[in-house]
Motif scaffolding. Structure first.
Motif, PDB file in Angstrom:
ATOM      1  N   MET A   1       0.832  -1.199   0.000  1.00  0.00           N
ATOM      2  CA  MET A   1       0.000   0.000   0.000  1.00  0.00           C
ATOM      3  C   MET A   1       0.868   1.251   0.000  1.00  0.00           C
ATOM      4  SD  MET A   1      -3.203  -0.736  -0.073  1.00  0.00           S
ATOM      5  CE  MET A   1      -4.020   0.696   0.563  1.00  0.00           C
ATOM      6  N   LEU A   2       1.909   1.220   0.816  1.00  0.00           N
ATOM      7  CA  LEU A   2       2.759   2.393   0.918  1.00  0.00           C
ATOM      8  C   LEU A   2       3.391   2.741  -0.426  1.00  0.00           C
ATOM      9  CD1 LEU A   2       4.112   4.510   2.773  1.00  0.00           C
ATOM     10  CD2 LEU A   2       5.937   2.858   3.125  1.00  0.00           C
ATOM     11  N   LEU A   3       3.967   1.749  -1.096  1.00  0.00           N
ATOM     12  CA  LEU A   3       4.610   2.037  -2.378  1.00  0.00           C
ATOM     13  C   LEU A   3       3.590   2.322  -3.470  1.00  0.00           C
ATOM     14  CD1 LEU A   3       7.845  -0.083  -2.639  1.00  0.00           C
ATOM     15  CD2 LEU A   3       7.496   2.256  -1.929  1.00  0.00           C
ATOM     16  N   TYR A   4       2.438   1.715  -3.399  1.00  0.00           N
ATOM     17  CA  TYR A   4       1.390   2.032  -4.361  1.00  0.00           C
ATOM     18  C   TYR A   4       1.021   3.515  -4.250  1.00  0.00           C
ATOM     19  CZ  TYR A   4      -3.001   1.999  -6.897  1.00  0.00           C
ATOM     20  OH  TYR A   4      -4.010   2.282  -7.780  1.00  0.00           O
ATOM     21  N   GLY A   5       0.853   3.989  -3.032  1.00  0.00           N
ATOM     22  CA  GLY A   5       0.562   5.409  -2.812  1.00  0.00           C
ATOM     23  C   GLY A   5       1.703   6.298  -3.285  1.00  0.00           C
ATOM     24  N   LEU A   6       2.929   5.866  -3.038  1.00  0.00           N
ATOM     25  CA  LEU A   6       4.096   6.624  -3.481  1.00  0.00           C
ATOM     26  C   LEU A   6       4.155   6.700  -5.009  1.00  0.00           C
ATOM     27  CD1 LEU A   6       6.719   8.078  -2.666  1.00  0.00           C
ATOM     28  CD2 LEU A   6       7.840   5.863  -2.777  1.00  0.00           C
ATOM     29  N   ILE A   7       3.876   5.584  -5.665  1.00  0.00           N
ATOM     30  CA  ILE A   7       3.870   5.572  -7.134  1.00  0.00           C
ATOM     31  C   ILE A   7       2.794   6.515  -7.660  1.00  0.00           C
ATOM     32  CG2 ILE A   7       3.307   4.130  -9.144  1.00  0.00           C
ATOM     33  CD1 ILE A   7       4.764   1.825  -7.579  1.00  0.00           C
ATOM     34  N   ASN A   8       1.613   6.473  -7.069  1.00  0.00           N
ATOM     35  CA  ASN A   8       0.551   7.404  -7.489  1.00  0.00           C
ATOM     36  C   ASN A   8       0.990   8.848  -7.324  1.00  0.00           C
ATOM     37  OD1 ASN A   8      -1.345   5.570  -8.360  1.00  0.00           O
ATOM     38  ND2 ASN A   8      -2.382   5.447  -6.389  1.00  0.00           N
ATOM     39  N   GLU A   9       1.655   9.135  -6.221  1.00  0.00           N
ATOM     40  CA  GLU A   9       2.130  10.491  -5.973  1.00  0.00           C
ATOM     41  C   GLU A   9       3.190  10.898  -6.993  1.00  0.00           C
ATOM     42  OE1 GLU A   9       1.827  14.071  -4.140  1.00  0.00           O
ATOM     43  OE2 GLU A   9       0.623  12.312  -3.673  1.00  0.00           O
ATOM     44  N   LEU A  10       4.133  10.006  -7.272  1.00  0.00           N
ATOM     45  CA  LEU A  10       5.170  10.300  -8.262  1.00  0.00           C
ATOM     46  C   LEU A  10       4.574  10.490  -9.657  1.00  0.00           C
ATOM     47  CD1 LEU A  10       7.979   7.817  -7.128  1.00  0.00           C
ATOM     48  CD2 LEU A  10       8.030  10.319  -6.965  1.00  0.00           C
ATOM     49  N   GLU A  11       3.553   9.711  -9.996  1.00  0.00           N
ATOM     50  CA  GLU A  11       2.919   9.852 -11.304  1.00  0.00           C
ATOM     51  C   GLU A  11       2.116  11.141 -11.414  1.00  0.00           C
ATOM     52  OE1 GLU A  11       0.856   6.042 -11.669  1.00  0.00           O
ATOM     53  OE2 GLU A  11       2.349   5.452 -13.170  1.00  0.00           O
ATOM     54  N   PRO A  88      21.804   8.733 -23.448  1.00  0.00           N
ATOM     55  CA  PRO A  88      21.892  10.170 -23.151  1.00  0.00           C
ATOM     56  C   PRO A  88      20.533  10.872 -23.116  1.00  0.00           C
ATOM     57  CG  PRO A  88      22.916   9.660 -25.280  1.00  0.00           C
ATOM     58  CD  PRO A  88      22.511   8.361 -24.661  1.00  0.00           C
ATOM     59  N   SER A  89      19.515  10.281 -23.731  1.00  0.00           N
ATOM     60  CA  SER A  89      18.195  10.919 -23.722  1.00  0.00           C
ATOM     61  C   SER A  89      17.371  10.559 -22.486  1.00  0.00           C
ATOM     62  CB  SER A  89      17.412  10.524 -24.983  1.00  0.00           C
ATOM     63  OG  SER A  89      16.995   9.174 -24.902  1.00  0.00           O
ATOM     64  N   LEU A  90      17.903   9.674 -21.639  1.00  0.00           N
ATOM     65  CA  LEU A  90      17.156   9.238 -20.459  1.00  0.00           C
ATOM     66  C   LEU A  90      17.026  10.401 -19.468  1.00  0.00           C
ATOM     67  CD1 LEU A  90      15.939   6.559 -19.218  1.00  0.00           C
ATOM     68  CD2 LEU A  90      18.025   6.499 -17.831  1.00  0.00           C
ATOM     69  N   PRO A  91      15.794  10.767 -19.121  1.00  0.00           N
ATOM     70  CA  PRO A  91      15.611  11.829 -18.119  1.00  0.00           C
ATOM     71  C   PRO A  91      15.886  11.275 -16.724  1.00  0.00           C
ATOM     72  CG  PRO A  91      13.497  10.930 -18.747  1.00  0.00           C
ATOM     73  CD  PRO A  91      14.528  10.234 -19.611  1.00  0.00           C
ATOM     74  N   PRO A  92      15.846  12.115 -15.706  1.00  0.00           N
ATOM     75  CA  PRO A  92      15.934  11.575 -14.343  1.00  0.00           C
ATOM     76  C   PRO A  92      14.901  10.455 -14.194  1.00  0.00           C
ATOM     77  CG  PRO A  92      15.954  13.961 -14.286  1.00  0.00           C
ATOM     78  CD  PRO A  92      15.675  13.560 -15.715  1.00  0.00           C
ATOM     79  N   THR A  93      15.314   9.361 -13.580  1.00  0.00           N
ATOM     80  CA  THR A  93      14.497   8.149 -13.565  1.00  0.00           C
ATOM     81  C   THR A  93      14.339   7.621 -12.150  1.00  0.00           C
ATOM     82  OG1 THR A  93      15.259   7.622 -15.794  1.00  0.00           O
ATOM     83  CG2 THR A  93      14.334   5.810 -14.522  1.00  0.00           C
ATOM     84  N   ARG A  94      13.112   7.206 -11.819  1.00  0.00           N
ATOM     85  CA  ARG A  94      12.801   6.604 -10.530  1.00  0.00           C
ATOM     86  C   ARG A  94      12.405   5.148 -10.781  1.00  0.00           C
ATOM     87  NH1 ARG A  94      15.164  10.432 -10.137  1.00  0.00           N
ATOM     88  NH2 ARG A  94      14.468  12.481  -9.532  1.00  0.00           N
ATOM     89  N   LEU A  95      13.063   4.238 -10.097  1.00  0.00           N
ATOM     90  CA  LEU A  95      12.800   2.809 -10.226  1.00  0.00           C
ATOM     91  C   LEU A  95      12.314   2.294  -8.880  1.00  0.00           C
ATOM     92  CD1 LEU A  95      16.074   2.020 -12.172  1.00  0.00           C
ATOM     93  CD2 LEU A  95      13.783   2.216 -13.143  1.00  0.00           C
ATOM     94  N   VAL A  96      11.153   1.684  -8.872  1.00  0.00           N
ATOM     95  CA  VAL A  96      10.524   1.248  -7.633  1.00  0.00           C
ATOM     96  C   VAL A  96      10.314  -0.273  -7.677  1.00  0.00           C
ATOM     97  CG1 VAL A  96       8.505   1.494  -6.136  1.00  0.00           C
ATOM     98  CG2 VAL A  96       9.311   3.467  -7.465  1.00  0.00           C
ATOM     99  N   ILE A  97      10.759  -0.941  -6.628  1.00  0.00           N
ATOM    100  CA  ILE A  97      10.506  -2.380  -6.481  1.00  0.00           C
ATOM    101  C   ILE A  97       9.868  -2.599  -5.118  1.00  0.00           C
ATOM    102  CG2 ILE A  97      11.445  -4.713  -6.460  1.00  0.00           C
ATOM    103  CD1 ILE A  97      13.907  -3.634  -7.935  1.00  0.00           C
ATOM    104  N   ASP A  98       8.702  -3.201  -5.130  1.00  0.00           N
ATOM    105  CA  ASP A  98       8.009  -3.522  -3.891  1.00  0.00           C
ATOM    106  C   ASP A  98       8.247  -4.981  -3.527  1.00  0.00           C
ATOM    107  OD1 ASP A  98       6.203  -3.008  -1.705  1.00  0.00           O
ATOM    108  OD2 ASP A  98       4.713  -4.191  -2.786  1.00  0.00           O
ATOM    109  N   ALA A  99       8.470  -5.242  -2.264  1.00  0.00           N
ATOM    110  CA  ALA A  99       8.574  -6.591  -1.704  1.00  0.00           C
ATOM    111  C   ALA A  99       9.796  -7.360  -2.216  1.00  0.00           C
ATOM    112  CB  ALA A  99       7.289  -7.377  -1.945  1.00  0.00           C
ATOM    113  N   LEU A 100      10.952  -6.768  -2.079  1.00  0.00           N
ATOM    114  CA  LEU A 100      12.197  -7.456  -2.459  1.00  0.00           C
ATOM    115  C   LEU A 100      12.314  -8.825  -1.789  1.00  0.00           C
ATOM    116  CD1 LEU A 100      15.032  -4.767  -2.407  1.00  0.00           C
ATOM    117  CD2 LEU A 100      14.341  -6.189  -4.332  1.00  0.00           C
ATOM    118  N   ASP A 101      11.852  -8.919  -0.570  1.00  0.00           N
ATOM    119  CA  ASP A 101      11.928 -10.188   0.160  1.00  0.00           C
ATOM    120  C   ASP A 101      11.102 -11.290  -0.499  1.00  0.00           C
ATOM    121  OD1 ASP A 101       9.973  -8.178   1.379  1.00  0.00           O
ATOM    122  OD2 ASP A 101       9.135 -10.081   2.047  1.00  0.00           O
ATOM    123  N   GLU A 102      10.215 -10.936  -1.412  1.00  0.00           N
ATOM    124  CA  GLU A 102       9.413 -11.934  -2.114  1.00  0.00           C
ATOM    125  C   GLU A 102      10.019 -12.321  -3.458  1.00  0.00           C
ATOM    126  OE1 GLU A 102       5.187 -11.711  -1.897  1.00  0.00           O
ATOM    127  OE2 GLU A 102       5.260 -10.392  -0.145  1.00  0.00           O
TER     128      GLU A 102
END
Length: 169
Positions: A1-11, A88-102
């Motif tokens: 839930m936390l990362l889902y909310g964070l992704i929505n906020e980032l989007e 070189p055309s890549l803008p600042p990028t955010r990569l999100v992974i939820d539940a690494l332990d899984e």
């Protein structure tokens, strides 16, 4: 839930950064391994920035679809991923992974990739979540730049956030 909310906020922010995310789930063999994580991250990066398809196309033209599914898939996908990060055309990028332990298979490879790319590609920021397993914490501790957040140590803030979410729904 936390990362889902964070992704929505980032989007919802209208900056020029690129966002890609992946949700691991231990009980589903199609999304519980490092190769699937990388495949998913690459897919969203290319979907959101179509010019990046050239990095995938180069490998595909040489070896075809089996390259992305066989025993060498991790190597092929990690090379494509690095090529994308070096574009070189890549803008600042955010990569999100939820539940690494899984992530049941290849977690060590994935953690190594996260740590390496976080120190080399300054325009790339990783956000990862996991249960606080000592082995994961140990590997992530080697990252050059990191901020840790323990939900257990911030129980009151988390409780307020959850209560606020529930009330809003």
């Amino acid at each position: 839930m936390l990362l889902y909310g964070l992704i929505n906020e980032l989007e919802s922010t209208h900056d020029s950064s690129l966002l890609s995310f992946f949700f691991c789930q231990a009980t589903d063999t199609s999304i519980n391994n490092a190769t699937a994580v990388l495949r998913g991250l690459i897919y969203l990066l290319v979907d959101r920035r179509p010019s990046l398809i050239s990095h995938v196309q180069k490998k595909y033209d040489t070896s075809g679809n089996p390259l992305f599914r066989d025993v060498n898939a991790w190597v092929a996908l990690s090379n494509i991923f690095i090529d994308i990060l070096e574009d070189p055309s890549l803008p600042p990028t955010r990569l999100v992974i939820d539940a690494l332990d899984e992530c049941i298979e290849g977690l060590d490879l994935l953690l190594k990739l996260v740590v390496q790319t976080s120190s080399v590609y300054l325009g790339v920021k990783w956000i990862v979540s996991s249960r606080n397993w000592p082995s994961i914490e140990k590997d992530l501790d080697t990252a050059a730049q990191k901020v840790g957040l323990s939900l257990e140590l911030n129980e009151e803030s988390v409780s307020v956030a959850v209560t606020t979410y529930i009330r809003s729904k």
